[in-house]
Motif scaffolding. Structure first.
Motif, PDB file in Angstrom:
ATOM      1  N   GLY A  75       0.820  -1.201   0.000  1.00 31.58           N
ATOM      2  CA  GLY A  75       0.000   0.000   0.000  1.00 31.58           C
ATOM      3  C   GLY A  75       0.855   1.254   0.000  1.00 31.58           C
ATOM      4  O   GLY A  75       2.087   1.176  -0.048  1.00 31.58           O
ATOM      5  N   ASP A  76       0.209   2.387   0.061  1.00 33.40           N
ATOM      6  CA  ASP A  76       0.937   3.647  -0.051  1.00 33.40           C
ATOM      7  C   ASP A  76       0.401   4.666   0.956  1.00 33.40           C
ATOM      8  O   ASP A  76      -0.778   4.632   1.327  1.00 33.40           O
ATOM      9  CB  ASP A  76       0.782   4.194  -1.485  1.00 33.40           C
ATOM     10  N   VAL A  77       1.292   5.555   1.374  1.00 31.15           N
ATOM     11  CA  VAL A  77       0.894   6.690   2.217  1.00 31.15           C
ATOM     12  C   VAL A  77       1.158   7.943   1.401  1.00 31.15           C
ATOM     13  O   VAL A  77       2.280   8.143   0.921  1.00 31.15           O
ATOM     14  CB  VAL A  77       1.713   6.733   3.526  1.00 31.15           C
ATOM     15  N   ARG A  78       0.119   8.765   1.218  1.00 26.05           N
ATOM     16  CA  ARG A  78       0.293   9.968   0.386  1.00 26.05           C
ATOM     17  C   ARG A  78      -0.026  11.215   1.192  1.00 26.05           C
ATOM     18  O   ARG A  78      -1.058  11.276   1.869  1.00 26.05           O
ATOM     19  CB  ARG A  78      -0.621   9.889  -0.835  1.00 26.05           C
ATOM     20  N   PHE A  79       0.880  12.160   1.083  1.00 29.56           N
ATOM     21  CA  PHE A  79       0.672  13.457   1.729  1.00 29.56           C
ATOM     22  C   PHE A  79       0.684  14.513   0.624  1.00 29.56           C
ATOM     23  O   PHE A  79       1.654  14.600  -0.135  1.00 29.56           O
ATOM     24  CB  PHE A  79       1.791  13.721   2.753  1.00 29.56           C
ATOM     25  N   LEU A  80      -0.401  15.241   0.528  1.00 32.18           N
ATOM     26  CA  LEU A  80      -0.576  16.216  -0.559  1.00 32.18           C
ATOM     27  C   LEU A  80      -0.321  15.533  -1.913  1.00 32.18           C
ATOM     28  O   LEU A  80       0.419  16.031  -2.752  1.00 32.18           O
ATOM     29  CB  LEU A  80       0.356  17.426  -0.360  1.00 32.18           C
ATOM     30  N   LYS A  81      -0.848  14.325  -2.004  1.00 34.90           N
ATOM     31  CA  LYS A  81      -0.833  13.505  -3.226  1.00 34.90           C
ATOM     32  C   LYS A  81       0.539  12.896  -3.555  1.00 34.90           C
ATOM     33  O   LYS A  81       0.693  12.224  -4.561  1.00 34.90           O
ATOM     34  CB  LYS A  81      -1.371  14.297  -4.423  1.00 34.90           C
ATOM     35  N   GLU A  82       1.534  13.151  -2.719  1.00 40.36           N
ATOM     36  CA  GLU A  82       2.868  12.584  -2.952  1.00 40.36           C
ATOM     37  C   GLU A  82       3.092  11.411  -2.001  1.00 40.36           C
ATOM     38  O   GLU A  82       2.765  11.503  -0.807  1.00 40.36           O
ATOM     39  CB  GLU A  82       3.964  13.627  -2.691  1.00 40.36           C
ATOM     40  N   LYS A  89       9.026   6.370   0.964  1.00 44.56           N
ATOM     41  CA  LYS A  89      10.483   6.410   0.812  1.00 44.56           C
ATOM     42  C   LYS A  89      11.067   7.788   1.133  1.00 44.56           C
ATOM     43  O   LYS A  89      12.247   7.919   1.441  1.00 44.56           O
ATOM     44  CB  LYS A  89      10.878   6.011  -0.621  1.00 44.56           C
ATOM     45  N   LYS A  90      10.231   8.817   1.030  1.00 42.59           N
ATOM     46  CA  LYS A  90      10.708  10.175   1.341  1.00 42.59           C
ATOM     47  C   LYS A  90       9.774  10.790   2.384  1.00 42.59           C
ATOM     48  O   LYS A  90       8.878  11.577   2.054  1.00 42.59           O
ATOM     49  CB  LYS A  90      10.729  11.018   0.075  1.00 42.59           C
ATOM     50  N   PRO A  91      10.012  10.420   3.661  1.00 43.81           N
ATOM     51  CA  PRO A  91       9.048  10.838   4.691  1.00 43.81           C
ATOM     52  C   PRO A  91       9.213  12.285   5.177  1.00 43.81           C
ATOM     53  O   PRO A  91       8.360  12.784   5.911  1.00 43.81           O
ATOM     54  CB  PRO A  91       9.331   9.866   5.830  1.00 43.81           C
ATOM     55  N   ALA A  92      10.291  12.949   4.783  1.00 43.31           N
ATOM     56  CA  ALA A  92      10.601  14.268   5.361  1.00 43.31           C
ATOM     57  C   ALA A  92       9.448  15.279   5.267  1.00 43.31           C
ATOM     58  O   ALA A  92       9.123  15.927   6.278  1.00 43.31           O
ATOM     59  CB  ALA A  92      11.871  14.817   4.732  1.00 43.31           C
ATOM     60  N   PRO A  93       8.792  15.447   4.115  1.00 42.40           N
ATOM     61  CA  PRO A  93       7.725  16.467   4.059  1.00 42.40           C
ATOM     62  C   PRO A  93       6.589  16.203   5.052  1.00 42.40           C
ATOM     63  O   PRO A  93       6.097  17.128   5.695  1.00 42.40           O
ATOM     64  CB  PRO A  93       7.208  16.358   2.610  1.00 42.40           C
ATOM     65  N   LEU A  94       6.234  14.930   5.197  1.00 39.09           N
ATOM     66  CA  LEU A  94       5.162  14.606   6.139  1.00 39.09           C
ATOM     67  C   LEU A  94       5.635  14.799   7.577  1.00 39.09           C
ATOM     68  O   LEU A  94       4.896  15.302   8.422  1.00 39.09           O
ATOM     69  CB  LEU A  94       4.682  13.163   5.913  1.00 39.09           C
ATOM     70  N   ARG A  95       6.878  14.401   7.846  1.00 43.17           N
ATOM     71  CA  ARG A  95       7.411  14.549   9.207  1.00 43.17           C
ATOM     72  C   ARG A  95       7.406  16.001   9.659  1.00 43.17           C
ATOM     73  O   ARG A  95       7.206  16.300  10.837  1.00 43.17           O
ATOM     74  CB  ARG A  95       8.824  13.962   9.291  1.00 43.17           C
ATOM     75  N   ILE A 105      11.965  11.260  18.374  1.00 43.61           N
ATOM     76  CA  ILE A 105      13.161  11.852  17.756  1.00 43.61           C
ATOM     77  C   ILE A 105      13.165  11.564  16.251  1.00 43.61           C
ATOM     78  O   ILE A 105      13.475  12.435  15.444  1.00 43.61           O
ATOM     79  CB  ILE A 105      14.440  11.293  18.448  1.00 43.61           C
ATOM     80  N   ILE A 106      12.785  10.339  15.887  1.00 43.18           N
ATOM     81  CA  ILE A 106      12.767   9.967  14.466  1.00 43.18           C
ATOM     82  C   ILE A 106      11.689  10.751  13.717  1.00 43.18           C
ATOM     83  O   ILE A 106      11.916  11.238  12.604  1.00 43.18           O
ATOM     84  CB  ILE A 106      12.538   8.430  14.317  1.00 43.18           C
ATOM     85  N   VAL A 107      10.521  10.898  14.355  1.00 43.20           N
ATOM     86  CA  VAL A 107       9.447  11.673  13.707  1.00 43.20           C
ATOM     87  C   VAL A 107       9.876  13.141  13.551  1.00 43.20           C
ATOM     88  O   VAL A 107       9.420  13.833  12.638  1.00 43.20           O
ATOM     89  CB  VAL A 107       8.131  11.553  14.523  1.00 43.20           C
ATOM     90  N   GLY A 108      10.774  13.584  14.411  1.00 39.90           N
ATOM     91  CA  GLY A 108      11.342  14.928  14.269  1.00 39.90           C
ATOM     92  C   GLY A 108      12.292  15.013  13.085  1.00 39.90           C
ATOM     93  O   GLY A 108      12.987  16.004  12.916  1.00 39.90           O
ATOM     94  N   ASP A 109      12.317  13.966  12.289  1.00 40.69           N
ATOM     95  CA  ASP A 109      13.122  13.846  11.067  1.00 40.69           C
ATOM     96  C   ASP A 109      14.620  13.884  11.341  1.00 40.69           C
ATOM     97  O   ASP A 109      15.403  14.445  10.576  1.00 40.69           O
ATOM     98  CB  ASP A 109      12.726  14.930  10.046  1.00 40.69           C
TER      99      ASP A 109
END
Lengths: 310, 418
Positions: free
Chosen positions: A56-63, A67-73, B255-259
């Motif tokens: 499955g997939d997790v989408r934030f603002l359609k992205e 693999k690239k969690p930084a924007p959601l974090r 801490i991890i969620v804090g990226d």
């Protein structure tokens, strides 16, 4: 804004979440309801980017953010189920430490710490060690830490577990206020249906890893629109009476909790006189008998045959 | 960010009095107890001997010397050839300069007796021996030295057979004396100058020397080092426990969620373990310096050794953390602090110098990081330099690096800590 698309998560032989679909719109409070072990925390962990789904997939603002969690974090604040704080540090030291983790610095950090202390009502306790706090104060600080960086989405995993009614009420009011005044989006998990009923605009109900119902409170309660929820109260029960209720062809669900028995029956069937006769037959001193408005608890009972807290 | 994580670890330790006691208080108590209790054990390389010896001279020596000088003068040989009359007092020299000299006076109680006491002394078990100088001993000996002929006289030693080691000591002293007399006779007969007093003094002077001219170390030196390296291992379990608690309380998740990169967190555990071990070692050595005067002359080598050991401890810290995260359990840390640390301390020689039992055990001990650290510190205390301890330093750093690599391989991937 944030979506879980056909998410499954397997831990060795246990499938904790099965084909879960969820969407969360900006500014709403979404509840995730279910008993312990339903898969709520796993779903929340996937939503928080802490674990990757098996499929499955997790989408934030359609992205996709798997693999690239930084924007959601950057956009979320997570309130874990545990008190994720350092007991040996003071309130202020905890806030300063986690604020720096969220890349806040200097005067901005100090300003946010003051605002959060004000919000959670712990300004007077800023120098006190967390170890000396009551459960409710720790829970409040636990929430405050998650809000330091002013997140768009607040994800709360059973934030009121093990606290007194006053602290619970304070937390629920705070969440409500944040949503109203700051348009903060909230994802709230609980196995207390009254919390979810009070706070949430939309609800997802989970059981044994499956999504069993979703929609607004009204939509979910409509599930019971063709049913009556009958409440019977008495001082004590007779096992033969309960057995007879369970064996009754017109009663679809029977749930006994303390001095109350809840029955789900078809709307067109009137069982009042029959129930009164049965109580007389078994010598049960009846205190009340009435049809009540269906609750989320009743819906869960109807869908699973079990109470939320079973 | 890294600095914040390390600062937080130091603050957590500082606010934890039990752990502070374990890391700083306990080793000080152990150093005090062990260095005092086992002082005799450590410093018993030369057991203290206490001998009671009787001395019986059958004839006054000065009369014999006077007689010899007169005879020499009559023969036309100047008595000065054999030194002044003091140089000829062979027996007085043996009694006063050797048996009652500076080196042996603490060891030997010499009682001069008369002939009528001889039987009583021989029956007295408190005496280790009786030295009996026969009549004319000095005169006869001087005759031999001056090549006047005659039979070589001998001193009689009566020993108490029950005092084996003491009797042996007495015999050796007299044998040495006899050898010196023989040497003197030879030198004299060949016209070579000799100072009898100097010769005897050189022969009898005892001195405690170590192999390779190393300085001896005291029990306080040893146990300061032994306890420092032993309790240094507890730094690893202490920081490991803190890190495990962070996982259990979901602080790590926060801490991890804090990226923040989990490798930054990993690095913070490694550096925290290393820094705290370094500070702990410095604290303990400073304490021992001020209280016990345990000092390292080569400060640079001492500091490099301390850093090397701290790196080894940092490696263990991060490995324990990684394993506890992988298996979601703090059991490994409990096992390390409760069992492995004690085993390492035993093999590494922290409880007593186990390496003295055999070369194999010594080698095995040096394979432990604490044993290697102990050996390096002891060598520095004995006066060795950086080159002499380089092997230990390389081993400790390599050990730390291997631990870090294994830890990095074990440290769970995203989501595996839940």
């Amino acid at each position: 804004m944030l979506e879980l698309v056909d998410i499954s998560k397997r831990f060795k032989k246990i499938e904790a979440v099965k084909s879960l679909n969820m969407f969360i719109e900006q500014g709403e409070i979404v509840g995730l309801l279910g008993p312990n072990g339903a898969g709520k925390s796993t779903a929340i962990s996937i939503l928080s980017t802490l674990i990757e789904p098996t499929q499955g997939d997790v989408r934030f603002l359609k992205e996709s953010v798997i693999k690239k969690p930084a924007p959601l974090r950057k956009a979320i604040g997570v309130v874990p189920q545990e008190i994720a704080l350092y007991p040996q540090l003071s309130t202020e030291e905890n806030l300063l430490f986690f604020g720096r983790i969220y890349r806040l610095k200097g005067s901005k950090l100090k300003q946010r710490v003051n605002e959060i202390l004000e919000l959670i009502g712990l300004t007077e306790k800023r120098k006190a060690l967390v170890d000396s706090f009551s459960g409710g104060m720790k829970r409040r600080l636990n929430i405050g830490v998650a809000m330091l960086h002013n997140p768009q989405i607040l994800i709360m995993d059973e934030p009121t577990v093990g606290i007194d009614p006053q602290s619970r009420s304070y937390i629920l009011e705070t969440v409500k206020r944040l949503n109203k005044e700051h348009q903060m989006t909230v994802v709230y998990t609980s196995h207390y249906m009254e919390e979810v009923d009070y706070l949430c605009d939309r609800i997802y109900i989970m059981d044994q890893g499956n999504l069993i119902a979703s929609g607004t409170k009204e939509e979910i309660k409509q599930i019971l629109s063709s049913e009556n929820t009958i409440s019977i109260q008495a001082d004590r029960w007779n096992s033969k009476f309960i057995a007879q209720l369970k064996g009754h062809e017109s009663i679809t669900k029977v749930h006994v909790e303390g001095d109350e028995i809840t029955l789900i029956t078809p709307k067109e069937v009137n069982l009042f006189s029959e129930i009164i006769s049965m109580t007389e037959e078994y010598g049960i001193a009846l205190r009340s008998l009435h049809v009540k408005s269906p609750t989320l608890e009743d819906v869960f009972l109807h869908l699973t045959g079990r109470a939320l807290r079973d | 960010m890294l600095f914040q994580l390390i600062k937080k670890q130091l603050l957590l330790l500082w606010r934890n009095p039990v752990q502070i006691f374990l890391l700083l208080g306990l080793p000080i108590i152990l150093i005090l107890i062990l260095s005092i209790a086992l002082a005799g054990f450590m410093e018993s390389g030369s057991p203290k001997l206490e001998l009671k010896v009787a001395w019986l001279e059958h004839e006054d020596e000065s009369e014999q010397i006077e007689r010899f000088i007169n005879e020499m003068n009559a023969l036309g040989v100047p008595a000065e050839t054999f030194g002044d009359s003091e140089d000829m007092q062979i027996i007085t020299m043996l009694r006063e300069d050797i048996f009652q000299g500076e080196d042996l006076q603490e060891m030997i109680e010499l009682n001069v007796i008369h002939e009528d006491e001889k039987a009583d002394v021989l029956a007295d078990d408190s005496y280790s021996g009786l030295i009996e100088v026969p009549e004319n001993f000095t005169y006869d000996m001087l005759q031999i030295i001056s090549e006047q002929g005659g039979e070589r006289p001998e001193i009689t030693l009566h020993v108490n057979q029950e005092d084996g080691i003491y009797s042996s000591v007495l015999s050796q002293i007299l044998e040495q004396f006899d050898e010196n007399l023989t040497t003197q006779t030879f030198l004299q007969q060949n016209g070579l100058a000799v100072d009898m007093k100097e010769m005897q003094a050189a022969a009898s002077a005892g001195e405690q020397t170590q192999i390779n001219q190393m300085e001896p170390i005291s029990s306080r030196d040893y146990y300061t080092v032994a306890m420092a390296v032993f309790t240094g291992l507890y730094v690893a379990s202490t920081i490991g426990f803190f890190a495990t608690r962070e996982r259990q309380d979901q602080v790590f998740d926060r801490i991890i969620v804090g990226d923040m990169s989990r490798w930054l967190y990993f690095l913070s555990i490694l550096i925290s373990g290393t820094i705290i071990a370094f500070i702990q070692l410095l604290f303990l050595f400073c304490f021992s310096y001020f209280v016990f005067q345990v000092s390292f002359n080569d400060i640079l080598t001492f500091l490099i050794t301390t850093i090397s050991y701290a790196i080894a401890v940092g490696g263990i810290t991060v490995l324990l953390t990684a394993i506890s995260y992988r298996f979601k359990s703090d059991a490994i840390i409990g096992f390390f602090s409760g069992v492995v640390t004690s085993i390492l301390a035993f093999i590494g020689g922290s409880f007593f110098p186990i390496g003295e039992l055999s070369e194999t055990i010594a080698h095995l001990g040096n394979l432990t990081p604490n044993g290697s650290g102990l050996s390096a510190y002891i060598q520095i205390l004995r006066g060795s330099g950086l080159e002499d301890v380089a092997n230990y330093l390389i081993y400790m750093i390599s050990f730390g690096v291997v631990m870090i690599i294994v830890a990095a391989m074990s440290f769970p991937k995203r989501g595996s800590t839940r």
